[in-house]
Design a protein around this motif. Structure first.
Motif, PDB file in Angstrom:
ATOM      1  N   GLU A 197       0.827  -1.208   0.000  1.00  9.29           N
ATOM      2  CA  GLU A 197       0.000   0.000   0.000  1.00  9.29           C
ATOM      3  C   GLU A 197       0.858   1.253   0.000  1.00  9.29           C
ATOM      4  OE1 GLU A 197      -2.737  -0.516   3.268  1.00  9.29           O
ATOM      5  OE2 GLU A 197      -3.842  -2.084   2.203  1.00  9.29           O
ATOM      6  N   ALA A 198       1.949   1.242   0.775  1.00  9.51           N
ATOM      7  CA  ALA A 198       2.835   2.406   0.846  1.00  9.51           C
ATOM      8  C   ALA A 198       3.510   2.663  -0.503  1.00  9.51           C
ATOM      9  CB  ALA A 198       3.889   2.193   1.932  1.00  9.51           C
ATOM     10  N   VAL A 199       3.952   1.599  -1.165  1.00 16.34           N
ATOM     11  CA  VAL A 199       4.612   1.765  -2.467  1.00 16.34           C
ATOM     12  C   VAL A 199       3.617   2.290  -3.499  1.00 16.34           C
ATOM     13  CG1 VAL A 199       5.762   0.574  -4.385  1.00 16.34           C
ATOM     14  CG2 VAL A 199       6.396   0.039  -2.028  1.00 16.34           C
ATOM     15  N   LEU A 200       2.415   1.726  -3.542  1.00 14.14           N
ATOM     16  CA  LEU A 200       1.425   2.174  -4.532  1.00 14.14           C
ATOM     17  C   LEU A 200       1.025   3.630  -4.295  1.00 14.14           C
ATOM     18  CD1 LEU A 200      -0.828  -0.986  -4.927  1.00 14.14           C
ATOM     19  CD2 LEU A 200       1.013  -0.200  -6.430  1.00 14.14           C
ATOM     20  N   PHE A 256      11.335   8.932  -2.020  1.00 14.74           N
ATOM     21  CA  PHE A 256      10.447   7.794  -2.293  1.00 14.74           C
ATOM     22  C   PHE A 256      10.637   6.749  -1.189  1.00 14.74           C
ATOM     23  CE2 PHE A 256       8.515   4.219  -4.352  1.00 14.74           C
ATOM     24  CZ  PHE A 256       7.684   4.711  -5.340  1.00 14.74           C
ATOM     25  N   LEU A 257      11.890   6.428  -0.912  1.00 13.02           N
ATOM     26  CA  LEU A 257      12.223   5.438   0.115  1.00 13.02           C
ATOM     27  C   LEU A 257      11.731   5.897   1.487  1.00 13.02           C
ATOM     28  CD1 LEU A 257      13.753   2.737   0.148  1.00 13.02           C
ATOM     29  CD2 LEU A 257      15.818   4.012   0.702  1.00 13.02           C
ATOM     30  N   ARG A 258      11.934   7.170   1.815  1.00 11.80           N
ATOM     31  CA  ARG A 258      11.505   7.699   3.110  1.00 11.80           C
ATOM     32  C   ARG A 258       9.994   7.598   3.261  1.00 11.80           C
ATOM     33  NH1 ARG A 258       9.047  11.417   5.414  1.00 11.80           N
ATOM     34  NH2 ARG A 258       8.598  12.651   3.580  1.00 11.80           N
ATOM     35  N   ARG A 259       9.256   7.984   2.221  1.00 13.79           N
ATOM     36  CA  ARG A 259       7.787   7.943   2.299  1.00 13.79           C
ATOM     37  C   ARG A 259       7.287   6.515   2.478  1.00 13.79           C
ATOM     38  NH1 ARG A 259       5.173  12.511  -1.763  1.00 13.79           N
ATOM     39  NH2 ARG A 259       6.676  14.149  -1.277  1.00 13.79           N
ATOM     40  N   VAL A 260       7.874   5.581   1.737  1.00 14.24           N
ATOM     41  CA  VAL A 260       7.438   4.184   1.859  1.00 14.24           C
ATOM     42  C   VAL A 260       7.754   3.655   3.255  1.00 14.24           C
ATOM     43  CG1 VAL A 260       7.826   1.819   1.037  1.00 14.24           C
ATOM     44  CG2 VAL A 260       7.544   3.693  -0.615  1.00 14.24           C
ATOM     45  N   ALA A 261       8.961   3.912   3.754  1.00  9.34           N
ATOM     46  CA  ALA A 261       9.338   3.441   5.096  1.00  9.34           C
ATOM     47  C   ALA A 261       8.409   4.033   6.164  1.00  9.34           C
ATOM     48  CB  ALA A 261      10.796   3.802   5.392  1.00  9.34           C
ATOM     49  N   THR A 265       8.352   0.871   8.689  1.00 10.80           N
ATOM     50  CA  THR A 265       9.469  -0.059   8.620  1.00 10.80           C
ATOM     51  C   THR A 265      10.775   0.685   8.385  1.00 10.80           C
ATOM     52  OG1 THR A 265      10.153  -2.148   7.647  1.00 10.80           O
ATOM     53  CG2 THR A 265       9.292  -0.503   6.123  1.00 10.80           C
ATOM     54  N   ASP A 266      11.878  -0.055   8.386  1.00  8.15           N
ATOM     55  CA  ASP A 266      13.180   0.562   8.150  1.00  8.15           C
ATOM     56  C   ASP A 266      13.441   0.691   6.646  1.00  8.15           C
ATOM     57  OD1 ASP A 266      13.984  -2.002   7.285  1.00  8.15           O
ATOM     58  OD2 ASP A 266      14.895  -2.479   9.202  1.00  8.15           O
ATOM     59  N   ARG A 267      14.482   1.454   6.324  1.00  8.11           N
ATOM     60  CA  ARG A 267      14.776   1.729   4.911  1.00  8.11           C
ATOM     61  C   ARG A 267      15.165   0.481   4.119  1.00  8.11           C
ATOM     62  NH1 ARG A 267      15.547   7.468   3.752  1.00  8.11           N
ATOM     63  NH2 ARG A 267      17.013   6.909   2.112  1.00  8.11           N
ATOM     64  N   PRO A 268      15.987  -0.431   4.669  1.00  2.04           N
ATOM     65  CA  PRO A 268      16.312  -1.633   3.887  1.00  2.04           C
ATOM     66  C   PRO A 268      15.066  -2.468   3.556  1.00  2.04           C
ATOM     67  CG  PRO A 268      17.896  -1.374   5.674  1.00  2.04           C
ATOM     68  CD  PRO A 268      16.807  -0.354   5.894  1.00  2.04           C
ATOM     69  N   ARG A 314      13.459  -3.238  -0.184  1.00  2.00           N
ATOM     70  CA  ARG A 314      13.068  -4.579  -0.654  1.00  2.00           C
ATOM     71  C   ARG A 314      11.604  -4.589  -1.062  1.00  2.00           C
ATOM     72  NH1 ARG A 314      15.250  -6.641   3.998  1.00  2.00           N
ATOM     73  NH2 ARG A 314      13.316  -7.717   4.506  1.00  2.00           N
ATOM     74  N   GLY A 315      10.776  -3.875  -0.292  1.00  2.00           N
ATOM     75  CA  GLY A 315       9.355  -3.796  -0.609  1.00  2.00           C
ATOM     76  C   GLY A 315       9.107  -3.090  -1.928  1.00  2.00           C
ATOM     77  N   ILE A 316       9.801  -1.971  -2.159  1.00  2.00           N
ATOM     78  CA  ILE A 316       9.651  -1.237  -3.422  1.00  2.00           C
ATOM     79  C   ILE A 316      10.038  -2.145  -4.583  1.00  2.00           C
ATOM     80  CG2 ILE A 316      10.501   0.692  -4.822  1.00  2.00           C
ATOM     81  CD1 ILE A 316      10.992   2.180  -2.094  1.00  2.00           C
ATOM     82  N   ARG A 317      11.176  -2.806  -4.438  1.00  2.00           N
ATOM     83  CA  ARG A 317      11.656  -3.716  -5.487  1.00  2.00           C
ATOM     84  C   ARG A 317      10.613  -4.812  -5.761  1.00  2.00           C
ATOM     85  NH1 ARG A 317      16.719  -4.373  -7.196  1.00  2.00           N
ATOM     86  NH2 ARG A 317      17.635  -3.342  -5.401  1.00  2.00           N
ATOM     87  N   ALA A 318      10.093  -5.414  -4.687  1.00  2.00           N
ATOM     88  CA  ALA A 318       9.130  -6.515  -4.829  1.00  2.00           C
ATOM     89  C   ALA A 318       7.828  -6.038  -5.474  1.00  2.00           C
ATOM     90  CB  ALA A 318       8.847  -7.140  -3.459  1.00  2.00           C
ATOM     91  N   VAL A 319       7.339  -4.874  -5.059  1.00  2.00           N
ATOM     92  CA  VAL A 319       6.086  -4.357  -5.626  1.00  2.00           C
ATOM     93  C   VAL A 319       6.274  -4.032  -7.111  1.00  2.00           C
ATOM     94  CG1 VAL A 319       4.437  -2.432  -5.603  1.00  2.00           C
ATOM     95  CG2 VAL A 319       5.119  -3.527  -3.459  1.00  2.00           C
ATOM     96  N   LEU A 320       7.365  -3.349  -7.453  1.00  2.00           N
ATOM     97  CA  LEU A 320       7.580  -2.980  -8.855  1.00  2.00           C
ATOM     98  C   LEU A 320       7.744  -4.217  -9.733  1.00  2.00           C
ATOM     99  CD1 LEU A 320       9.942   0.130  -8.568  1.00  2.00           C
ATOM    100  CD2 LEU A 320       7.474   0.097  -9.010  1.00  2.00           C
ATOM    101  N   GLN A 321       8.481  -5.216  -9.258  1.00  2.00           N
ATOM    102  CA  GLN A 321       8.684  -6.423 -10.061  1.00  2.00           C
ATOM    103  C   GLN A 321       7.385  -7.212 -10.205  1.00  2.00           C
ATOM    104  OE1 GLN A 321      12.071  -8.567  -8.498  1.00  2.00           O
ATOM    105  NE2 GLN A 321      13.447  -6.847  -8.876  1.00  2.00           N
TER     106      GLN A 321
END
Length: 128
Positions: A26-29, A71-76, A81-84, A88-95
């Motif tokens: 949800e955060a990535v979208l 982008f990373l800050r907003r998703v975290a 959650t933490d930045r790492p 990983r979440g951004i990568r997984a959602v985009l893929q």
């Protein structure tokens, strides 16, 4: 066996439990929707299940011009959650999105992102 949901696929790709994958997805979208035009976001929305597609509806047309770190800050922040893990979440959602949406629509939407964010959509090379 039931078909895996988008969130289940994200959980598997990110290596997180489904309970953590949902807020990450949800955060990535939401963040992606802020970063791309409303037209591109609207083109992606029909490819998602009913509970996720509203996250791709924008009130304003113009994309916000922020980069990778923001982008990373907003998703975290949104996923709590933490930045790492957010990365990983951004990568997984985009893929996962690439497979769900199809190559052309995905490329059209990601064309609006900076190169370092687009790079997260590429699968990681596997080691030996």
């Amino acid at each position: 066996m039931a078909e895996l949901t988008f969130v289940d696929k994200v959980a598997a790709r990110a290596g997180v439990p489904p309970g953590q994958a949902r807020p990450l997805t949800e955060a990535v979208l939401r963040t992606l929707t802020e970063r791309i035009s409303s037209g591109e976001a609207a083109a992606l929305a029909p490819h998602f299940a009913d509970e996720l597609s509203p996250l791709l509806i924008k009130a304003v047309e113009a994309p916000e011009p922020f980069g990778y770190d923001e982008f990373l800050r907003r998703v975290a922040d949104r996923a709590g959650t933490d930045r790492p893990t957010a990365e990983r979440g951004i990568r997984a959602v985009l893929q996962t999105m690439h497979r769900v949406v199809g190559h052309r629509e995905f490329e059209d939407a990601l064309a609006q992102l900076p190169a370092d964010l687009r790079a997260l959509a590429q699968p990681l090379p596997h080691g030996p």
